[in-house]
Design a protein around this motif. Structure first.
Motif, PDB file in Angstrom:
ATOM      1  N   GLU A   1       0.809  -1.216   0.000  1.00 52.31           N
ATOM      2  CA  GLU A   1       0.000   0.000   0.000  1.00 52.31           C
ATOM      3  C   GLU A   1       0.847   1.274   0.000  1.00 52.31           C
ATOM      4  OE1 GLU A   1      -2.911  -0.009   3.108  1.00 52.31           O
ATOM      5  OE2 GLU A   1      -4.289  -1.232   1.921  1.00 52.31           O
ATOM      6  N   ASN A   2       2.155   1.140   0.211  1.00 46.27           N
ATOM      7  CA  ASN A   2       3.010   2.315   0.219  1.00 46.27           C
ATOM      8  C   ASN A   2       3.510   2.705  -1.161  1.00 46.27           C
ATOM      9  OD1 ASN A   2       3.264   3.142   3.025  1.00 46.27           O
ATOM     10  ND2 ASN A   2       4.201   1.144   3.347  1.00 46.27           N
ATOM     11  N   ILE A   3       3.302   1.835  -2.178  1.00 46.90           N
ATOM     12  CA  ILE A   3       3.791   2.151  -3.516  1.00 46.90           C
ATOM     13  C   ILE A   3       3.065   1.299  -4.548  1.00 46.90           C
ATOM     14  CG2 ILE A   3       5.693   0.489  -3.392  1.00 46.90           C
ATOM     15  CD1 ILE A   3       7.387   2.568  -4.962  1.00 46.90           C
ATOM     16  N   ALA A   4       2.728   1.927  -5.672  1.00 52.19           N
ATOM     17  CA  ALA A   4       2.112   1.205  -6.780  1.00 52.19           C
ATOM     18  C   ALA A   4       3.197   0.587  -7.652  1.00 52.19           C
ATOM     19  CB  ALA A   4       1.267   2.164  -7.617  1.00 52.19           C
ATOM     20  N   PRO A   5       2.854  -0.360  -8.522  1.00 55.66           N
ATOM     21  CA  PRO A   5       3.818  -0.795  -9.529  1.00 55.66           C
ATOM     22  C   PRO A   5       4.352   0.425 -10.286  1.00 55.66           C
ATOM     23  CG  PRO A   5       1.909  -2.242  -9.550  1.00 55.66           C
ATOM     24  CD  PRO A   5       1.576  -1.111  -8.625  1.00 55.66           C
ATOM     25  N   VAL A   6       5.659   0.471 -10.490  1.00 57.28           N
ATOM     26  CA  VAL A   6       6.285   1.654 -11.084  1.00 57.28           C
ATOM     27  C   VAL A   6       6.063   1.632 -12.591  1.00 57.28           C
ATOM     28  CG1 VAL A   6       8.416   2.969 -11.322  1.00 57.28           C
ATOM     29  CG2 VAL A   6       7.996   1.639  -9.243  1.00 57.28           C
ATOM     30  N   SER A   7       5.309   2.605 -13.083  1.00 55.32           N
ATOM     31  CA  SER A   7       4.954   2.656 -14.499  1.00 55.32           C
ATOM     32  C   SER A   7       5.108   4.079 -15.026  1.00 55.32           C
ATOM     33  CB  SER A   7       3.505   2.188 -14.691  1.00 55.32           C
ATOM     34  OG  SER A   7       3.089   2.377 -16.029  1.00 55.32           O
ATOM     35  N   ALA A   8       5.433   4.190 -16.301  1.00 49.24           N
ATOM     36  CA  ALA A   8       5.547   5.511 -16.933  1.00 49.24           C
ATOM     37  C   ALA A   8       4.181   6.148 -17.143  1.00 49.24           C
ATOM     38  CB  ALA A   8       6.277   5.395 -18.265  1.00 49.24           C
ATOM     39  N   LEU A   9       3.119   5.360 -17.008  1.00 47.02           N
ATOM     40  CA  LEU A   9       1.768   5.881 -17.186  1.00 47.02           C
ATOM     41  C   LEU A   9       0.923   5.452 -15.998  1.00 47.02           C
ATOM     42  CD1 LEU A   9      -0.403   7.259 -18.997  1.00 47.02           C
ATOM     43  CD2 LEU A   9      -0.823   4.988 -20.003  1.00 47.02           C
ATOM     44  N   MET A  10       0.452   6.406 -15.224  1.00 48.46           N
ATOM     45  CA  MET A  10      -0.452   6.089 -14.122  1.00 48.46           C
ATOM     46  C   MET A  10      -1.285   7.315 -13.768  1.00 48.46           C
ATOM     47  SD  MET A  10       1.863   5.906 -10.632  1.00 48.46           S
ATOM     48  CE  MET A  10       2.675   4.400 -11.092  1.00 48.46           C
ATOM     49  N   LEU A  11      -2.410   7.052 -13.179  1.00 45.81           N
ATOM     50  CA  LEU A  11      -3.353   8.090 -12.776  1.00 45.81           C
ATOM     51  C   LEU A  11      -3.421   8.134 -11.259  1.00 45.81           C
ATOM     52  CD1 LEU A  11      -5.586  10.103 -13.790  1.00 45.81           C
ATOM     53  CD2 LEU A  11      -7.196   8.179 -13.603  1.00 45.81           C
ATOM     54  N   ASP A  12      -3.228   9.308 -10.686  1.00 47.53           N
ATOM     55  CA  ASP A  12      -3.333   9.480  -9.233  1.00 47.53           C
ATOM     56  C   ASP A  12      -2.477   8.474  -8.461  1.00 47.53           C
ATOM     57  OD1 ASP A  12      -5.155  11.607  -9.457  1.00 47.53           O
ATOM     58  OD2 ASP A  12      -6.846  10.225  -9.596  1.00 47.53           O
ATOM     59  N   GLU A  13      -1.251   8.221  -8.973  1.00 50.53           N
ATOM     60  CA  GLU A  13      -0.308   7.304  -8.321  1.00 50.53           C
ATOM     61  C   GLU A  13      -0.873   5.899  -8.136  1.00 50.53           C
ATOM     62  OE1 GLU A  13       0.940   9.328  -4.735  1.00 50.53           O
ATOM     63  OE2 GLU A  13       2.427  10.469  -5.856  1.00 50.53           O
ATOM     64  N   GLY A  14      -1.824   5.538  -8.980  1.00 52.62           N
ATOM     65  CA  GLY A  14      -2.414   4.210  -8.869  1.00 52.62           C
ATOM     66  C   GLY A  14      -3.312   4.042  -7.668  1.00 52.62           C
ATOM     67  N   ARG A  15      -3.659   5.129  -6.976  1.00 49.18           N
ATOM     68  CA  ARG A  15      -4.523   5.034  -5.794  1.00 49.18           C
ATOM     69  C   ARG A  15      -5.961   4.754  -6.223  1.00 49.18           C
ATOM     70  NH1 ARG A  15      -2.107   7.411  -1.261  1.00 49.18           N
ATOM     71  NH2 ARG A  15      -0.014   8.185  -1.754  1.00 49.18           N
ATOM     72  N   THR A  16      -6.600   3.879  -5.489  1.00 51.94           N
ATOM     73  CA  THR A  16      -7.974   3.509  -5.843  1.00 51.94           C
ATOM     74  C   THR A  16      -9.009   4.016  -4.850  1.00 51.94           C
ATOM     75  OG1 THR A  16      -7.763   1.386  -4.689  1.00 51.94           O
ATOM     76  CG2 THR A  16      -7.142   1.444  -7.020  1.00 51.94           C
ATOM     77  N   ASP A  17      -8.558   4.774  -3.840  1.00 48.41           N
ATOM     78  CA  ASP A  17      -9.504   5.219  -2.813  1.00 48.41           C
ATOM     79  C   ASP A  17      -9.705   6.734  -2.789  1.00 48.41           C
ATOM     80  OD1 ASP A  17      -7.064   6.040  -1.859  1.00 48.41           O
ATOM     81  OD2 ASP A  17      -7.293   5.169   0.141  1.00 48.41           O
ATOM     82  N   GLY A  18      -9.162   7.446  -3.773  1.00 44.69           N
ATOM     83  CA  GLY A  18      -9.339   8.897  -3.810  1.00 44.69           C
ATOM     84  C   GLY A  18      -8.391   9.670  -2.915  1.00 44.69           C
ATOM     85  N   SER A  19      -7.483   8.994  -2.233  1.00 48.43           N
ATOM     86  CA  SER A  19      -6.549   9.686  -1.350  1.00 48.43           C
ATOM     87  C   SER A  19      -5.456  10.362  -2.165  1.00 48.43           C
ATOM     88  CB  SER A  19      -5.922   8.700  -0.361  1.00 48.43           C
ATOM     89  OG  SER A  19      -5.131   7.748  -1.046  1.00 48.43           O
ATOM     90  N   THR A  20      -4.729  11.257  -1.521  1.00 43.13           N
ATOM     91  CA  THR A  20      -3.636  11.962  -2.195  1.00 43.13           C
ATOM     92  C   THR A  20      -2.282  11.730  -1.532  1.00 43.13           C
ATOM     93  OG1 THR A  20      -4.078  13.965  -0.891  1.00 43.13           O
ATOM     94  CG2 THR A  20      -5.160  13.785  -3.045  1.00 43.13           C
ATOM     95  N   SER A  21      -2.272  11.099  -0.364  1.00 42.59           N
ATOM     96  CA  SER A  21      -1.007  10.804   0.302  1.00 42.59           C
ATOM     97  C   SER A  21      -1.208   9.681   1.294  1.00 42.59           C
ATOM     98  CB  SER A  21      -0.463  12.046   1.022  1.00 42.59           C
ATOM     99  OG  SER A  21      -1.317  12.427   2.082  1.00 42.59           O
ATOM    100  N   GLY A  22      -0.094   9.137   1.770  1.00 37.52           N
ATOM    101  CA  GLY A  22      -0.144   8.069   2.750  1.00 37.52           C
ATOM    102  C   GLY A  22      -0.432   6.717   2.114  1.00 37.52           C
ATOM    103  N   PRO A  23      -0.403   5.658   2.909  1.00 34.96           N
ATOM    104  CA  PRO A  23      -0.719   4.323   2.399  1.00 34.96           C
ATOM    105  C   PRO A  23      -2.125   4.281   1.829  1.00 34.96           C
ATOM    106  CG  PRO A  23       0.275   4.207   4.582  1.00 34.96           C
ATOM    107  CD  PRO A  23      -0.035   5.641   4.338  1.00 34.96           C
ATOM    108  N   ALA A  24      -2.315   3.484   0.774  1.00 30.13           N
ATOM    109  CA  ALA A  24      -3.627   3.393   0.129  1.00 30.13           C
ATOM    110  C   ALA A  24      -3.691   2.143  -0.720  1.00 30.13           C
ATOM    111  CB  ALA A  24      -3.874   4.623  -0.742  1.00 30.13           C
ATOM    112  N   PRO A  25      -4.887   1.615  -0.938  1.00 32.54           N
ATOM    113  CA  PRO A  25      -5.024   0.521  -1.906  1.00 32.54           C
ATOM    114  C   PRO A  25      -4.526   0.985  -3.273  1.00 32.54           C
ATOM    115  CG  PRO A  25      -7.054   0.843  -0.646  1.00 32.54           C
ATOM    116  CD  PRO A  25      -6.180   2.013  -0.349  1.00 32.54           C
ATOM    117  N   ARG A  26      -3.821   0.109  -3.981  1.00 30.66           N
ATOM    118  CA  ARG A  26      -3.211   0.486  -5.260  1.00 30.66           C
ATOM    119  C   ARG A  26      -3.675  -0.425  -6.393  1.00 30.66           C
ATOM    120  NH1 ARG A  26       0.706   4.627  -4.460  1.00 30.66           N
ATOM    121  NH2 ARG A  26       0.827   4.935  -2.217  1.00 30.66           N
ATOM    122  N   SER A  27      -3.719   0.157  -7.576  1.00 32.48           N
ATOM    123  CA  SER A  27      -4.014  -0.607  -8.782  1.00 32.48           C
ATOM    124  C   SER A  27      -2.884  -1.596  -9.042  1.00 32.48           C
ATOM    125  CB  SER A  27      -4.150   0.347  -9.971  1.00 32.48           C
ATOM    126  OG  SER A  27      -4.097  -0.357 -11.193  1.00 32.48           O
TER     127      SER A  27
END
Length: 475
Positions: free
Chosen positions: A228-254
């Protein structure tokens, strides 16, 4: 460590010191949440060691009973009439930092492995060091190195593009990621609107969509695995891969940030009146394609500030890869490691024994010394290196912003609120803190404290806070 020009840094640190002391909160930026749960937890008070025990500790360490001037005092403070121990004490600055720091470094909350470096930014002189040249696991303080490398490679005005191209007949559209993890839905919407206009101008109403992530190479998943601290590292992603609408901190990731971003783009194109056939597929733009829409990230200076304040892991890995791309190295964990190291070496940072396995500090194989961190911070304050200033302005402010928002809460024990600015680092058994503090007499000090095998963050964080607060006014 090369010694900076004295008159420039004396003036620069005095001005910066006043700015930091008077405007710390306003300058820090809007980000107010930590990156890891452990960093967000409010520090629990541990057994306090402080001024009452300093004399006994000095004797135990074999130190002289009377404090001596700090190494920089005669050269820098003598002309100001503050070069004596008495004058330094009257100004609220320890004349002999060993007398203050040694007992605090002995706090069991810091575990058996601890190193320290304190540097007078105006002179570049080390005022105190304990194992300062020893590489340690830096945790998220490695982001200071990532920031400095990116800024020296690309400049503070650099922006990361996300581009849409169309094939010569306009019937195949490609969304190409440039490596901006901060691309948000507003930016994606602008891309879709611009693409739809361009297609209408060509008389095209139906397309297929591909998406291109080839700018990055190597493994996408961080060595720590899905987290939850990092999404798969990709050259293309939206909102850091966050799926819960958050903007910082741990979060569910795509699990597939690029594919999900392309699907969202396809939906926006349809909403704009373009028929998209089938599901988006991975692939590069065909030969002869032309750009029909493009959006950019915020300037690199703002990205660095956000990364440091929030301890943003996704952004840190992106900036490490942008550094690799500038150096014409593979934009991978390995390529970024070499590019960042080379950049640090180019500005005189001691990198002997350093290992920069990632840009975020999540990798336990990272190694960096306390001396390297204070050298970077000193370089960032150099008036001759204005491009590095975001390294300082992005540091969280004690008691107010980012990963330090919940710390320095007790002014009697840790009077660093508003004057300590520092990057935190937290992994299981690792706690670190590196940043700057303005002393009562207007001096800017850079510090780094690294601790390993710590029993818990709840014991280590207050101990680190007391160390940094000891350098602050009335510390």
């Amino acid at each position: 460590m090369p010694e900076p020009r004295l008159w420039q840094l004396t003036a620069g640190s005095a001005v910066l010191g006043l700015v930091l002391a008077a405007g710390a909160v306003a300058a820090a930026g809007p980000w107010d949440n930590g990156q890891r749960k452990a960093e967000r937890a409010e520090a629990v008070a541990a057994e306090r060691t402080g001024g009452a025990h300093h004399a006994a500790a000095r004797a135990a360490e074999g130190l002289p009973a009377a404090p001596e001037p700090a190494p920089s005092a005669p050269a820098v403070l003598g002309p100001l009439g503050a070069g004596t121990p008495a004058a330094a004490a009257a100004a609220g600055r320890p004349a002999d930092l060993a007398a203050v720091l040694v007992p605090l470094l002995g706090n069991p909350g810091l575990g058996p492995l601890r190193t320290a470096s304190v540097v007078d930014v105006a002179t570049g002189k080390q005022l105190y060091g304990q194992g300062a040249a020893t590489p340690m696991t830096p945790a998220s303080t490695v982001k200071i190195a990532t920031a400095a490398a990116a800024l020296t490679a690309l400049g503070p005005g650099h922006r990361i593009p996300t581009t849409v191209t169309a094939a010569p007949d306009g019937r195949r559209v490609t969304l190409t990621g440039g490596g901006d993890p901060t691309l948000d839905r507003a930016g994606l919407r602008r891309l879709a609107a611009g693409t739809a206009r361009a297609l209408r101008d060509r008389g095209v109403a139906q397309v297929t969509l591909t998406y291109d992530t080839s700018r990055y190479t190597g493994p996408a998943v961080h060595p720590i695995g899905p987290n939850e601290n990092i999404a798969p590292v990709s050259a293309l992603m939206l909102d850091e891969g966050r799926t819960d609408g958050s903007t910082s901190g741990p979060a569910p990731r795509s699990a597939d940030p690029a594919g999900d971003t392309a699907a969202a783009f396809a939906a926006l194109l349809r909403r704009a009146g373009v028929t998209v056939q089938g599901a988006p597929t991975a692939g590069r733009a065909p030969a002869g394609s032309t750009t029909v829409a493009r959006t950019y990230s915020r300037p690199l200076a703002a990205l660095v500030e956000r990364m440091l304040t929030n301890s943003d892991n996704d952004l840190a890995e992106a900036l490490a890869r942008q550094t690799a791309l500038k150096a014409k190295k593979p934009a991978s964990f390995a390529g970024a490691q070499q590019a960042v190291r080379d950049r640090l070496e180019s500005i005189g940072v001691p990198v002997a024994g350093a290992r920069l396995a990632d840009g975020s500090g999540l990798d336990r194989n990272d190694r960096l010394s306390a001396a390297a961190l204070t050298t970077i911070l000193t370089r960032a304050a150099d008036p001759a290196r204005p491009e590095l200033r975001p390294v300082l302005t992005g540091l969280p402010v004690g008691g107010f912003t980012g990963t330090l928002a919940g710390r320095y809460a007790d002014p009697a024990a840790t009077p660093g609120a508003g004057t300590v600015r520092a990057k935190t680092g937290t992994l299981t058994g690792v706690n670190t803190l590196a940043g700057t503090v303005v002393t009562a007499d207007g001096r800017l000090l850079a510090f780094a404290f690294l601790a390993g095998r710590t029993p818990s963050p709840y014991a280590a964080q207050p101990a680190l806070d007391r160390l940094s607060a000891a350098l602050a006014p009335n510390g």
